[in-house]
Design a protein around this motif. Structure first.
Motif, PDB file in Angstrom:
ATOM      1  N   UNK A 155       0.847  -1.189   0.000  1.00 57.07           N
ATOM      2  CA  UNK A 155       0.000   0.000   0.000  1.00 57.07           C
ATOM      3  C   UNK A 155       0.880   1.236   0.000  1.00 57.07           C
ATOM      4  N   UNK A 156       0.323   2.313  -0.490  1.00 53.40           N
ATOM      5  CA  UNK A 156       1.003   3.604  -0.489  1.00 53.40           C
ATOM      6  C   UNK A 156       0.536   4.365   0.737  1.00 53.40           C
ATOM      7  N   UNK A 162       6.295   4.853  -1.350  1.00 48.16           N
ATOM      8  CA  UNK A 162       5.661   3.641  -1.859  1.00 48.16           C
ATOM      9  C   UNK A 162       6.581   2.474  -1.598  1.00 48.16           C
ATOM     10  N   UNK A 163       6.133   1.439  -0.864  1.00 58.14           N
ATOM     11  CA  UNK A 163       6.984   0.284  -0.603  1.00 58.14           C
ATOM     12  C   UNK A 163       7.226  -0.505  -1.871  1.00 58.14           C
ATOM     13  N   UNK A 189       1.147  -6.238  -8.730  1.00 63.78           N
ATOM     14  CA  UNK A 189       0.602  -4.924  -9.029  1.00 63.78           C
ATOM     15  C   UNK A 189       1.426  -3.870  -8.333  1.00 63.78           C
ATOM     16  N   UNK A 190       1.244  -2.608  -8.760  1.00 65.79           N
ATOM     17  CA  UNK A 190       1.872  -1.485  -8.089  1.00 65.79           C
ATOM     18  C   UNK A 190       1.245  -1.307  -6.715  1.00 65.79           C
ATOM     19  N   UNK A 191       1.900  -0.538  -5.843  1.00 66.96           N
ATOM     20  CA  UNK A 191       1.292  -0.274  -4.536  1.00 66.96           C
ATOM     21  C   UNK A 191      -0.105   0.319  -4.684  1.00 66.96           C
ATOM     22  N   UNK A 192      -0.994  -0.088  -3.808  1.00 68.26           N
ATOM     23  CA  UNK A 192      -2.369   0.394  -3.867  1.00 68.26           C
ATOM     24  C   UNK A 192      -2.369   1.878  -3.536  1.00 68.26           C
ATOM     25  N   UNK A 193      -2.805   2.746  -4.456  1.00 65.46           N
ATOM     26  CA  UNK A 193      -2.711   4.187  -4.204  1.00 65.46           C
ATOM     27  C   UNK A 193      -3.895   4.703  -3.401  1.00 65.46           C
ATOM     28  N   UNK A 194      -3.735   5.890  -2.912  1.00 70.40           N
ATOM     29  CA  UNK A 194      -4.866   6.598  -2.328  1.00 70.40           C
ATOM     30  C   UNK A 194      -5.806   7.045  -3.449  1.00 70.40           C
ATOM     31  N   UNK A 219      -4.597   0.665   4.139  1.00 71.03           N
ATOM     32  CA  UNK A 219      -3.701   0.308   5.229  1.00 71.03           C
ATOM     33  C   UNK A 219      -3.171  -1.113   5.025  1.00 71.03           C
ATOM     34  N   UNK A 220      -1.999  -1.438   5.565  1.00 67.04           N
ATOM     35  CA  UNK A 220      -1.486  -2.814   5.455  1.00 67.04           C
ATOM     36  C   UNK A 220      -2.345  -3.789   6.248  1.00 67.04           C
ATOM     37  N   UNK A 221      -2.219  -5.060   5.905  1.00 68.70           N
ATOM     38  CA  UNK A 221      -2.933  -6.118   6.610  1.00 68.70           C
ATOM     39  C   UNK A 221      -1.919  -7.101   7.190  1.00 68.70           C
ATOM     40  N   UNK A 222      -2.379  -7.894   8.141  1.00 65.76           N
ATOM     41  CA  UNK A 222      -1.512  -8.870   8.816  1.00 65.76           C
ATOM     42  C   UNK A 222      -1.981 -10.275   8.471  1.00 65.76           C
ATOM     43  N   UNK A 223      -1.031 -11.166   8.234  1.00 70.36           N
ATOM     44  CA  UNK A 223      -1.320 -12.576   7.960  1.00 70.36           C
ATOM     45  C   UNK A 223      -1.222 -13.333   9.279  1.00 70.36           C
ATOM     46  N   UNK A 224      -2.297 -14.024   9.645  1.00 64.96           N
ATOM     47  CA  UNK A 224      -2.345 -14.737  10.916  1.00 64.96           C
ATOM     48  C   UNK A 224      -1.700 -16.114  10.852  1.00 64.96           C
TER      49      UNK A 224
END
Length: 596
Positions: A155-156, A162-163, A189-194, A219-224
Motif C-alpha cells: 500500500x502507499x 511507496x513500498x 501490481x503497483x502499490x495500492x494508491x490513495x 492500510x497494510x494487513x496482517x497474515x495470521x
C-alpha cells in the motif's frame, strides 16, 4: 435692424459653450449607464454558476476511510429533502473497483450499525432499484454506504512513499491473483494508491443537491497463519484445514484506528458534528416520529452468535465463512455435528507446471455478511514433478531420476540435491556435482521409511553459487509393514530400563551378516548394529530398553528389523513394552516368544 437679427457676438459664443458642456455631460451619462448595464448583464450571466458553486460547497460532506484487506466500513450520509413536495432523488457515483455499495438489506444494515455503535434509525426499503430515494417534503434519512476493500498487496502510506512490490517466484504463480493484486486483478501490481470517490445526490432534473467525498487511505494487513503444501504438477490440491473453533471467542467491536491521530478511534460511519446537510435542520428534528430506536444487539442477529437472545452472546465456537483472493480456488466450510466440534475448511486448487509456486489468501469471517474478519491465511502451493514409490518399512527401495539443466545452451556450476527427510530418503550423489548443458545427471534415490502409510518427500536441486532452484521433485511413497516373524511381550522397570537378549538363527548354508535397526530409536537401542552369524548357527541380539520418560505413555510397541547385506528384510520382530513401577511383576516371563 441688423443688430436685432444677428445678436451680439459675445452672447452667441456663451450659448455655444453651454450647449457643448451639456452635450458632453449627456455623453458621459450615457457611457456610465452603458457600463452599468454591462455589469448588470455580467452579474446575471454568472449568478447561476456562482450560486451553484456556493450551494455545492455548503452541501458537500467529506469522509476519510482507512480500510485494510477484507475490512468493511459503514458510512451514513444524512440527507434532507429540500423541497416542499415529494421528490425522487438519484444516488450516483463512479467506482471502477466496485468496492462502494449502498446497503439495501435491513438485517445487514443493522449488523453494521451494531459493529460501529451507531443508534441512527434504519428503514426497510429505503433505497429503491439500488440507487433511488423517494422522500416526503423535508424528510430526513440516513443513506447507508458500505465500503469493503478486496485489494491486497503493498500500500502507499503517503503521497511520496511507496513500498517495493514483492518479487514473484521464478516459474510464475497460480491463479489470476497469485500475489500482490486484487480479487479481480492478475499478477503483481503497483502499490495500492490513495483515491477518492465522489457521491452525488441528484434531483429529477439531474441537478446536484448534495454530495459526499470519500477519501480512501489503504492500510497494510496482517497474515495470521501460513499453510504450505507440495503437490504434483498439473493436479488438483484437495485438502482440509482443521481449526479448533475454541480459539475464536466473540469478536470485539471492530473500530479502525486512524494512523495519523494516535490511538483515537475513527467510527466506521455516522455523521460527525458539523456535517452540512441539504436544507435547514431545526433543533430536535430527526425526520422520524419519536426517538430513533436503538440498534439491535449483535447476539440477536441471525448467523452471528448461537444462543442469541437479548443477553450477552455466549462464549462458544462460531461458524465461519470463507472468501479467497483467487477466484479459481474453491473453498468451503464443512458442517459440524455439534457446536464444540472443530471447523473444517476445504480448499481445492489446480496446480501449475513445475516449479511454479502459487499463492493466495483465505479470509475467515465470523458472519454471513462478511463484516467481522477473524483471520487471514496465506496458502502457498509448490508444484513439483511426481515420482511414485512403494516401499517396506525398515527396508531400502530404490529409484532414479534424471535432472537436466533448464537452459540447454549454458552449463551450470556445482549443483547439489537436497532431501526434505534425509533420515529416510537418501540421494546419490550426496555431494555437489556438475550439471552440464545437454547432459542429464542421474540421481539415485534410496528410501528406507520408518513408519507405514502414505508419505511425501521433497527433493530440491539447487545451484550452490547462485542458490537458484533448478528442479523440484515430489516422491509419493506408499509404505507397508513387513510380515511380523516374531512377537514379544515384556515388562520394563520404568526408572531403570532393561537389557534383554533375543536369539537370531541363520537358516542358510553360508555365513550371513545382518544389520539391525528399529523404528523407535528413542526406546530401543542395540549392543551391536551388525551381527555376523555362521551357517546354521544361532547368535543373540543384545537389546537395551531406555527408562520411561515422564509424560509419555506407559505402553508402546517397537519393531526390530533384521536385514541382510542387500538391505532386504529377513525378520521383523514386534516388541510390546509395558513400563511398570518395579519391573518385577513379570520377571519370570520377561521374554515369551510367540513364533508366527
Amino acid at each position: 435692424g441688423g443688430s436685432r437679427g444677428g445678436g451680439h457676438p459675445l452672447s452667441r459664443s456663451m450659448e455655444l459653450g453651454v450647449d457643448r458642456e451639456a452635450t458632453m455631460a449627456k455623453a458621459r451619462l450615457q457611457m456610465a449607464m452603458r457600463g452599468l448595464r454591462a455589469a448588470e448583464q455580467a452579474r446575471a450571466a454568472s449568478k447561476d454558476s456562482r450560486l451553484r458553486s456556493l450551494l455545492s460547497d455548503s452541501v458537500q460532506a467529506v469522509r476519510y476511510l482507512y480500510p485494510s484487506y477484507g475490512s468493511a466500513e459503514l458510512v451514513e450520509l444524512p440527507f434532507r429533502n429540500p423541497y416542499a413536495s415529494e421528490h425522487c432523488f438519484t444516488v450516483a457515483w463512479e467506482d471502477a473497483l466496485c468496492q462502494l455499495t449502498i446497503v439495501t438489506d435491513l438485517t445487514e444494515w443493522r449488523a453494521l450499525k451494531a459493529r460501529a455503535g451507531l443508534n441512527t434509525p434504519a428503514e426497510d426499503r429505503l433505497v429503491l432499484q439500488g440507487h433511488r430515494l423517494w422522500l416526503m417534503p423535508q424528510e430526513l434519512v440516513y443513506i447507508p454506504f458500505k465500503f469493503q476493500s478486496w485489494q491486497h498487496g503493498p500500500v502507499r502510506l503517503n503521497a511520496n512513499h511507496a513500498p517495493p512490490t514483492p518479487a514473484r517466484t521464478a516459474g510464475g504463480g497460480g491463479g489470476p491473483a497469485a500475489w500482490g493484486g486484487g480479487d479481480t486483478g492478475g499478477g503483481p501490481a503497483d502499490p495500492i494508491p490513495r483515491r477518492a470517490i465522489a457521491v452525488s445526490i441528484l434531483n429529477v432534473q439531474q441537478e446536484q443537491v448534495a454530495s459526499l467525498d470519500l477519501r480512501i487511505r489503504p492500510q497494510p494487513y496482517a497474515i495470521d497463519q501460513t499453510f504450505r503444501f507440495h503437490q504434483p504438477e498439473l493436479e488438483y490440491l484437495k485438502t482440509t484445514v482443521r481449526v479448533d473453533a475454541a480459539r475464536w471467542g466473540p469478536r470485539q467491536n471492530g473500530l479502525q484506528q486512524n494512523p495519523s491521530a494516535g490511538s483515537a478511534p475513527v467510527l466506521s460511519g455516522g455523521p460527525p458534528p458539523g456535517l452540512p446537510v441539504a436544507g435547514p435542520l431545526p433543533l430536535g428534528t430527526t425526520g422520524h416520529a419519536g426517538h430513533p430506536p436503538p440498534p439491535l444487539p449483535v447476539s440477536s442477529l441471525p448467523g452471528l452468535f448461537p444462543g442469541g437472545g437479548g443477553g450477552q452472546p455466549e462464549i462458544a465456537p462460531q461458524p465461519v465463512y470463507i472468501r479467497c483472493s483467487d477466484p479459481d480456488v474453491v473453498a468451503g466450510v464443512h458442517e459440524r455435528s455439534h457446536p464444540a466440534a472443530p471447523v473444517d475448511v476445504s480448499l481445492k486448487y489446480r496446480c501449475g507446471a513445475s516449479p511454479a509456486v502459487g499463492r493466495f489468501l483465505v479470509l475467515v469471517f465470523a458472519d454471513p455478511f462478511m463484516h467481522a474478519l477473524r483471520e487471514i491465511w496465506e496458502v502457498v502451493v509448490h508444484s513439483l514433478r511426481r515420482i511414485d514409490m512403494h516401499a517396506l518399512v525398515g527396508q531400502t527401495s530404490t529409484a532414479s531420476v534424471h535432472v537436466a539443466a533448464p537452459d540447454r545452451q549454458a552449463s551450470h556450476g556445482l549443483t547439489q540435491a537436497f532431501s526434505s527427510c534425509p533420515s529416510e530418503l537418501a540421494i546419490s550423489p550426496a555431494g555437489p556435482f556438475a550439471l552440464h548443458a545437454g547432459g542429464p545427471q542421474e540421481l539415485k534415490l534410496a528410501l528406507r521409511p520408518l513408519g507405514p502409510g502414505r508419505r511425501q518427500y521433497v527433493i530440491h536441486v539447487v545451484e550452490l553459487r547462485t542458490h537458484a532452484l533448478l528442479a523440484s521433485y515430489l516422491v509419493a511413497a506408499v509404505n507397508r509393514l513387513p510380515a511380523v516373524t516374531k512377537s514379544f511381550s515384556l515388562s520394563v522397570p520404568a526408572a531403570l530400563g532393561a537389557n534383554r537378549k533375543v536369539s537370531l538363527a541363520n537358516p542358510y548354508s553360508y555365513g550371513m551378516s545382518f544389520t539391525i535397526r528399529t523404528d523407535c530409536p528413542h526406546l530401543v537401542s542395540f549392543k551391536n548394529d551388525t551381527l555376523a552369524v555362521p551357517a546354521g548357527e544361532t547368535r543373540y541380539i543384545g537389546i537395551r530398553f531406555a527408562p520411561h520418560l515422564p509424560g509419555t505413555p506407559t505402553a508402546a510397541t517397537a519393531r526390530v528389523f533384521v536385514n541382510n547385506a542387500d538391505d532386504k528384510n529377513e525378520e521383523c520382530m514386534e516388541l510390546a513394552l509395558v513400563y511398570t513401577a518395579t519391573g518385577q511383576a513379570d520377571a519370570s516371563a520377561s521374554l515369551q516368544e510367540a513364533r508366527s
